[in-house]
Every structure is written in C-alpha cells, then in structure tokens.
Motif scaffolding. Structure first.
Motif, PDB file in Angstrom:
ATOM      1  N   UNK A 196       1.126  -1.165   0.043  1.00  0.00           N
ATOM      2  CA  UNK A 196       0.066   0.178  -0.089  1.00  0.00           C
ATOM      3  C   UNK A 196       0.882   1.117  -0.099  1.00  0.00           C
ATOM      4  N   UNK A 197       0.618   2.284  -0.698  1.00  0.00           N
ATOM      5  CA  UNK A 197       1.328   3.516  -1.101  1.00  0.00           C
ATOM      6  C   UNK A 197       0.577   4.650  -1.262  1.00  0.00           C
ATOM      7  N   UNK A 198       1.070   5.814  -0.556  1.00  0.00           N
ATOM      8  CA  UNK A 198       0.495   6.998  -0.634  1.00  0.00           C
ATOM      9  C   UNK A 198       1.346   8.138  -0.673  1.00  0.00           C
ATOM     10  N   UNK A 199       0.987   9.163  -1.497  1.00  0.00           N
ATOM     11  CA  UNK A 199       1.926  10.231  -1.268  1.00  0.00           C
ATOM     12  C   UNK A 199       1.470  11.520  -1.517  1.00  0.00           C
ATOM     13  N   UNK A 200       1.834  12.426  -1.327  1.00  0.00           N
ATOM     14  CA  UNK A 200       1.201  14.012  -1.353  1.00  0.00           C
ATOM     15  C   UNK A 200       2.333  15.106  -1.229  1.00  0.00           C
ATOM     16  N   UNK A 201       2.039  16.207  -1.958  1.00  0.00           N
ATOM     17  CA  UNK A 201       2.848  17.529  -1.530  1.00  0.00           C
ATOM     18  C   UNK A 201       2.005  18.664  -1.082  1.00  0.00           C
ATOM     19  N   UNK A 202       0.868  18.264  -0.664  1.00  0.00           N
ATOM     20  CA  UNK A 202       0.144  19.203  -0.012  1.00  0.00           C
ATOM     21  C   UNK A 202       0.312  19.663   1.312  1.00  0.00           C
ATOM     22  N   UNK A 203       0.721  20.756   1.538  1.00  0.00           N
ATOM     23  CA  UNK A 203       0.886  21.035   2.976  1.00  0.00           C
ATOM     24  C   UNK A 203      -0.083  20.729   3.952  1.00  0.00           C
ATOM     25  N   UNK A 204       0.491  20.209   5.389  1.00  0.00           N
ATOM     26  CA  UNK A 204      -0.494  19.814   6.187  1.00  0.00           C
ATOM     27  C   UNK A 204      -1.391  18.561   5.879  1.00  0.00           C
ATOM     28  N   UNK A 205      -1.095  18.219   4.602  1.00  0.00           N
ATOM     29  CA  UNK A 205      -1.845  16.772   4.327  1.00  0.00           C
ATOM     30  C   UNK A 205      -1.482  15.710   4.988  1.00  0.00           C
ATOM     31  N   UNK A 206      -2.344  14.824   5.651  1.00  0.00           N
ATOM     32  CA  UNK A 206      -2.176  13.482   6.444  1.00  0.00           C
ATOM     33  C   UNK A 206      -2.313  12.403   5.429  1.00  0.00           C
ATOM     34  N   UNK A 207      -1.101  11.504   5.326  1.00  0.00           N
ATOM     35  CA  UNK A 207      -1.389  10.538   4.367  1.00  0.00           C
ATOM     36  C   UNK A 207      -1.311   9.131   5.430  1.00  0.00           C
ATOM     37  N   UNK A 208      -1.868   8.280   4.804  1.00  0.00           N
ATOM     38  CA  UNK A 208      -1.736   6.822   5.221  1.00  0.00           C
ATOM     39  C   UNK A 208      -1.810   5.688   4.396  1.00  0.00           C
ATOM     40  N   UNK A 209      -0.895   4.612   4.738  1.00  0.00           N
ATOM     41  CA  UNK A 209      -0.971   3.468   3.939  1.00  0.00           C
ATOM     42  C   UNK A 209      -0.957   2.260   4.946  1.00  0.00           C
ATOM     43  N   UNK A 210      -1.738   1.520   4.816  1.00  0.00           N
ATOM     44  CA  UNK A 210      -2.066   0.094   5.667  1.00  0.00           C
ATOM     45  C   UNK A 210      -2.032  -1.127   4.941  1.00  0.00           C
ATOM     46  N   UNK A 211      -1.666  -2.224   5.421  1.00  0.00           N
ATOM     47  CA  UNK A 211      -1.820  -3.550   4.859  1.00  0.00           C
ATOM     48  C   UNK A 211      -2.609  -4.238   6.035  1.00  0.00           C
ATOM     49  N   UNK A 212      -3.559  -5.042   5.975  1.00  0.00           N
ATOM     50  CA  UNK A 212      -4.514  -5.732   6.915  1.00  0.00           C
ATOM     51  C   UNK A 212      -4.175  -7.204   6.493  1.00  0.00           C
ATOM     52  N   UNK A 213      -4.344  -7.939   7.581  1.00  0.00           N
ATOM     53  CA  UNK A 213      -3.953  -9.488   7.155  1.00  0.00           C
ATOM     54  C   UNK A 213      -5.008 -10.178   8.225  1.00  0.00           C
ATOM     55  N   UNK A 214      -5.678 -11.193   7.371  1.00  0.00           N
ATOM     56  CA  UNK A 214      -6.683 -12.130   8.198  1.00  0.00           C
ATOM     57  C   UNK A 214      -6.157 -13.396   7.987  1.00  0.00           C
TER      58      UNK A 214
END
Length: 166
Positions: free
Chosen positions: A74-92
């Motif tokens: 999972x990958x996420x990116x931004x260059x917008x000031x103060x923007x919070x970004x997340x990337x997660x992998x879930x496993x079952x």
C-alpha cells in the motif's frame, strides 16, 4: 513439471520519506521500511497456507540485495502542505493455517490516523476472508504508516508492505 512460486514466509514493514522530488520521497520510504535494495514486484492479496510470519529483521536477513521480491504494498503520497496520508496492510489469518489461505488488504487514505487506517485495513482483510469461507479468522493484524506533509510542500510518501520470501 511446473514449479509453483508459493511463498513460505512473510514479514511486514512500513516506512515514510520526504524529499522535494516525488520519486526520491518514495525511495526514502523504501529505505525507512528496509526494502530499498530489492526489485519489488507487487502482487495481489493472498496469504498462502502454511506461510510463516516472521519479524522484519529476521525476514530481511533471508533476502539478498537485487533479489526479485514479491510484495503486497500500500502506497500513498502528497505534496499538499499539512495533508495527512496513510498506507496500511491488513491481514486475516484463517483458523486452519495449514490448509487454508488467508487474505491481505491494501488501504491508503487521506486524513486518517494510523490507528484508524490500520483498523480499516484489518476489517477489509477479515471481510474478504469471511465472504470466501463464511468463518471468522483466527487472528487479524495490520501494519500502518501515517505522515503529514511539511509546510514547504515537500513530497511525502508512506508505504506499508507484506514482503514474501519464497
């Protein structure tokens, strides 16, 4: 005779990186995660039966720089000031890990906390397993990374990955 490429082991890792160039922020995130030295091939979301889950450092010791490595990322990116970004992998993980496969999920988002993004990814993996088997998993888990873009608008990248070892 056909030789199946079924991973025997997996480890989970995550990282973040910041740089004025988008590609270099991704490289920094890979370095933070410890997987920058491999040729990564993104695959879909099945946790094979009998796949042993290792700690990150243990898994990294089994890989060689330059090796082609399969990963659910999972990958996420931004260059917008103060923007919070997340990337997660879930496993079952299924109840009978010796014969049944589990699921991995990729989730990337904006504005979510690391905890919420991780819980969401876990629930996605759990739901995918349940719709296939009609059983609740034995265990769920996640790995998540959240970062906030700096005030200068430098590119920020976050990654989370399940890294397979053949």
């Amino acid at each position: 005779m056909r030789q199946a490429l079924v991973p025997k082991k997996v480890f989970f890792t995550c990282g973040s990186g910041t740089h004025k160039e988008m590609l270099e922020s991704f490289e920094m995130a890979l370095r933070d995660a410890g997987i920058e030295k491999f040729n990564l091939v993104t695959v879909s979301s099945i946790l094979p039966p009998k796949c042993e889950i290792l700690e990150r450092e243990e898994g990294l010791k089994e890989l060689t720089p330059g090796e082609i490595v399969f990963t659910v990322m999972s990958r996420n990116c931004s260059n917008e000031p103060s923007r919070r970004i997340s990337a997660s992998i879930g496993c079952a993980i299924p109840k009978d890990q010796q014969k049944n496969f589990g699921y991995l999920s990729e989730h990337h988002s904006y504005g979510e906390t690391e905890k919420y993004a991780g819980m969401y990814a876990e629930k996605l993996a759990e739901n995918m397993l349940f719709t296939w088997t009609k059983e609740k998993p034995e265990k769920t888990m996640n790995i998540s990374k959240t970062a906030e873009v700096d005030d200068e608008g430098n590119w920020t990248t976050v990654i989370s990955a399940a890294v397979f070892i053949l």
